[in-house]
Design a protein around this motif. Structure first.
Motif, PDB file in Angstrom:
ATOM      1  N   VAL A  63     -12.076  63.379  61.248  1.00 32.45           N
ATOM      2  CA  VAL A  63     -11.615  63.676  62.603  1.00 32.45           C
ATOM      3  C   VAL A  63     -10.334  62.862  62.822  1.00 32.45           C
ATOM      4  CG1 VAL A  63     -12.174  63.684  65.056  1.00 32.45           C
ATOM      5  CG2 VAL A  63     -13.993  64.050  63.361  1.00 32.45           C
ATOM      6  N   LEU A  64      -9.204  63.531  62.800  1.00 32.61           N
ATOM      7  CA  LEU A  64      -7.906  62.859  62.789  1.00 32.61           C
ATOM      8  C   LEU A  64      -7.325  62.703  64.188  1.00 32.61           C
ATOM      9  CD1 LEU A  64      -6.304  64.780  59.778  1.00 32.61           C
ATOM     10  CD2 LEU A  64      -7.534  62.595  59.735  1.00 32.61           C
ATOM     11  N   PRO A  65      -6.613  61.596  64.420  1.00 32.73           N
ATOM     12  CA  PRO A  65      -5.961  61.414  65.724  1.00 32.73           C
ATOM     13  C   PRO A  65      -4.707  62.255  65.873  1.00 32.73           C
ATOM     14  CG  PRO A  65      -5.463  59.561  64.279  1.00 32.73           C
ATOM     15  CD  PRO A  65      -6.461  60.414  63.544  1.00 32.73           C
ATOM     16  N   ASN A  66      -4.162  62.722  64.747  1.00 29.71           N
ATOM     17  CA  ASN A  66      -2.938  63.531  64.773  1.00 29.71           C
ATOM     18  C   ASN A  66      -3.160  64.807  63.965  1.00 29.71           C
ATOM     19  OD1 ASN A  66      -1.178  61.537  66.160  1.00 29.71           O
ATOM     20  ND2 ASN A  66      -1.546  60.342  64.296  1.00 29.71           N
ATOM     21  N   PRO A  67      -2.483  65.896  64.331  1.00 30.50           N
ATOM     22  CA  PRO A  67      -2.702  67.164  63.623  1.00 30.50           C
ATOM     23  C   PRO A  67      -2.069  67.158  62.234  1.00 30.50           C
ATOM     24  CG  PRO A  67      -0.914  67.400  65.206  1.00 30.50           C
ATOM     25  CD  PRO A  67      -1.498  66.026  65.425  1.00 30.50           C
TER      26      PRO A  67
ATOM     27  N   ILE B 154     -11.934  59.708  58.635  1.00 32.52           N
ATOM     28  CA  ILE B 154     -11.886  58.944  59.884  1.00 32.52           C
ATOM     29  C   ILE B 154     -12.944  59.491  60.841  1.00 32.52           C
ATOM     30  CG2 ILE B 154     -10.504  58.358  61.922  1.00 32.52           C
ATOM     31  CD1 ILE B 154      -8.000  58.637  60.200  1.00 32.52           C
ATOM     32  N   ILE B 155     -13.716  58.596  61.419  1.00 29.97           N
ATOM     33  CA  ILE B 155     -14.604  58.939  62.532  1.00 29.97           C
ATOM     34  C   ILE B 155     -14.196  58.025  63.690  1.00 29.97           C
ATOM     35  CG2 ILE B 155     -16.962  59.063  63.386  1.00 29.97           C
ATOM     36  CD1 ILE B 155     -16.322  61.088  61.190  1.00 29.97           C
ATOM     37  N   PRO B 156     -13.491  58.550  64.683  1.00 30.60           N
ATOM     38  CA  PRO B 156     -12.953  57.687  65.739  1.00 30.60           C
ATOM     39  C   PRO B 156     -14.033  57.160  66.671  1.00 30.60           C
ATOM     40  CG  PRO B 156     -12.536  59.990  66.239  1.00 30.60           C
ATOM     41  CD  PRO B 156     -13.129  59.963  64.852  1.00 30.60           C
ATOM     42  N   ALA B 157     -13.762  56.020  67.265  1.00 23.77           N
ATOM     43  CA  ALA B 157     -14.667  55.464  68.271  1.00 23.77           C
ATOM     44  C   ALA B 157     -14.826  56.476  69.403  1.00 23.77           C
ATOM     45  CB  ALA B 157     -14.110  54.143  68.799  1.00 23.77           C
TER      46      ALA B 157
END
Length: 351
Positions: free
Chosen positions: A124-128, A218-221
């Protein structure tokens, strides 16, 4: 003393004592108990596997000693399942067999980008995901399904620096290639990326170099981890219990569990599926297997929000001169896969 040290010592002895040193070395070798190159090879062979097949069973479970974990989202196995085998294309219109999917999701009120393989989250990314078009403009991949044409098995261009340190160049593709689309390491060919061949594999679509390369896991908070199967390894000792391996090739992308965990339940209380039950399947099969994979198992590693994916490896059936298997273990492997039973002991140390 390792083999290279022994060779260097022999070289020095020959330089000082001539052919007598070589004769003595040969005499000494003849007095040693023979060992098996095959046994040495099998004890250290650990190829990725996503299904049981005639040579071995994937494993071990994510809770077991010798389980492997990786911090990059996709592997060559995924390429094979997305674009199919060498003699096939991914579809007459470029559509994938098993697609990589992009879905925009909200995490704590902020847009993130779930990258899936089939229907299962890989990161799961913070940016595309983005690429550069022929005019040098940055283009964002919209939500949808895509074929994975090719990749390198390390995290994006960060770990491509490993290849750059070995003689590659920073060409913006994250592969550390010594020349465009020619990937080498210390002068040895690693992988050749042929844009035209990849375009052909992807039907009428044009292959795009994704900026950043193979996405980091990535696994974001704030992400709902109850939707995942995951295990918390963040409190383990990084010297003795969960260790970084192959750092010269992948920096911190490859990890090895060196103990059995206290439980084989994931953080949500569900039992980890036994990878030995993944049968060999083709595209039209419906059981657990190559095109019907289990939900991936995530691992929270020691460090600041560092995540990885369980990375199945082939476990080989014991096959020794004293107890040979006539078919190399194929019949026994199929039976074990059907029953879900794993091999006894540590199969990777069997001969």
């Amino acid at each position: 003393m390792n083999s290279m040290d022994e060779i260097n010592t022999l070289e020095s002895s020959i330089a000082s004592s001539g052919h007598k040193a070589l004769a003595l070395w040969i005499q000494n070798q003849q007095s040693l108990t023979p060992s098996s190159h095959r046994a040495f090879f099998r004890q250290r062979l650990s190829p990725r596997a996503v299904e049981s097949y005639i040579y071995g069973i994937p494993g071990p479970k994510a809770c077991m000693n010798n389980a492997r974990f990786r911090r990059f989202a996709f592997t060559y196995k995924d390429v094979e399942m997305s674009r199919s085998a060498n003699t096939q294309v991914a579809g007459s219109t470029g559509m994938p067999l098993t697609p990589m999917k992009i879905e925009t999701v909200s995490v704590a009120g902020v847009n993130h980008y779930a990258i899936k393989f089939g229907d299962q989250v890989r990161t799961v990314l913070p940016n595309p995901l983005q690429y550069e078009d022929m005019y040098g403009s940055t283009v964002t991949l919209p939500d949808g399904s895509y074929t994975i044409c090719n990749l390198d098995e390390f995290v994006g261009d960060n770990n491509g620096n490993v290849l750059e340190e070995s003689g590659g160049v920073a060409d913006g593709k994250g592969d550390g290639a010594t020349a465009t689309e020619n990937i080498q390491n210390s002068g040895q060919q690693v992988r050749n990326y042929d844009r035209n061949a990849c375009n052909a594999k992807c039907g009428s679509s044009d292959a795009k170099f994704i900026r950043g390369g193979n996405p980091e896991v990535i696994i974001p908070a704030g992400f709902d981890t109850t939707t995942l199967s995951w295990v918390d390894l963040s409190t383990l000792n990084t010297s003795t219990e969960i260790v970084n391996i192959n750092s010269e090739r992948t920096h911190d992308a490859s990890w090895l569990l060196q103990k059995d965990l206290d439980t084989c339940l994931d953080a949500n209380g569900d039992e980890f599926p036994d990878p030995a039950g993944l049968a060999y399947t083709d595209l039209f099969s419906y059981g657990r297997g190559k095109y019907n994979l289990d939900k991936p198992i995530f691992a929270k590693l020691p460090g600041d929000s560092k995540w990885a994916l369980h990375d199945f490896r082939t476990q080989f059936k014991a096959n020794t001169p004293e107890n040979p298997l006539e078919d190399g273990g194929g019949t026994a492997m199929k039976a074990a896969a059907r029953s879900g039973d794993n091999d006894d002991g540590n199969p990777n140390t069997d001969l």
